[in-house]
Scaffold this active site. Sequence first.
Site, PDB file in Angstrom:
ATOM      1  CG  HIS A 126      -4.560  -1.615  -2.075  1.00 28.09           C
ATOM      2  ND1 HIS A 126      -5.004  -2.623  -0.805  1.00 28.09           N
ATOM      3  CD2 HIS A 126      -3.805  -0.312  -1.852  1.00 28.09           C
ATOM      4  CE1 HIS A 126      -4.616  -1.805  -0.478  1.00 28.09           C
ATOM      5  NE2 HIS A 126      -4.178  -0.556  -0.272  1.00 28.09           N
ATOM      6  CB  SER A 142      -0.628  -0.326   0.786  1.00 26.22           C
ATOM      7  OG  SER A 142      -1.749   1.230   0.940  1.00 26.22           O
TER       8      SER A 142
END
Length: 202
Positions: free
Chosen positions: A126, A101
Site C-alpha cells: 500500500h 507495507s
Amino acid sequence: MPIGVPKVPFRSPGEEDAIWVDVYNRLHRERLLFLGQEVDSEISNQLIGLMVYLSIEDDTRDLYLFINSPGGWVIPGIAIYDTMQFVPPDVHTICMGLAASMGSFILVGGEITKRLAFPHARVMIHQPASSFYEAQTGEFILEAEELLKLRETLTRVYVQRTGNPLWVVSEDMERDVFMSATEAQAHGIVDLVAVENSGDFT
C-alpha cells in the site's frame, strides 16, 4: 513464564568446548538474518550493522533475510533496502508469515531471482501512511509534499523490481492489496514459492 531467547551450543573453530549463545547469534554466524517485528530505527540499525559486518567478513557468501513483519516506519525500511543494494553479497529475501507495507518493500528488495515466499505466506502493499516519522515529541508528523515524494520513491522501486507497469503499481498502492504467495510471485514481488515437504522451489 517467559524463557527469553533460546540458547544453543556453539563451538568456535579450534575450540574443544562449546559455549551457549542465543539462537539468533548462532544463526547470524551462518549469515541468516531475521526481521520478525515492526520496522523501526532500532531493528533497522541492527540489520544494517549485521549486513555490513558480514559483508566485510566475507563478501562472496550470500546473506539470507527472513521476513515476518507487519511493516513499520518508512525511512528505516528504506535504509534496510538501500543497504541490501549496497553490500556486495546477494541478499536472499524469504517471506514467512506476513510481509506487509515496509515488510513487502524489503522483500521485493532481495536479489532478483532470489526472493522466496513460503506457501502460506501473505504479502501486502500500500502507499506510505503519515505515521512514518517519529518526532521528538512523540507525535507523528509528515508534510504532504514529503509524503508524495516518498510514495514516488516506493512506487519507482516496485516498478523497477517487479517489472510491472507504473499504472499497475500506482493503482495497487491506492489501497491495501493482500496477496497469497503465488499471487505475489505472479505480481513479481517474489520469484519463487517454496514447495511443502521438499527442498525444491517452483
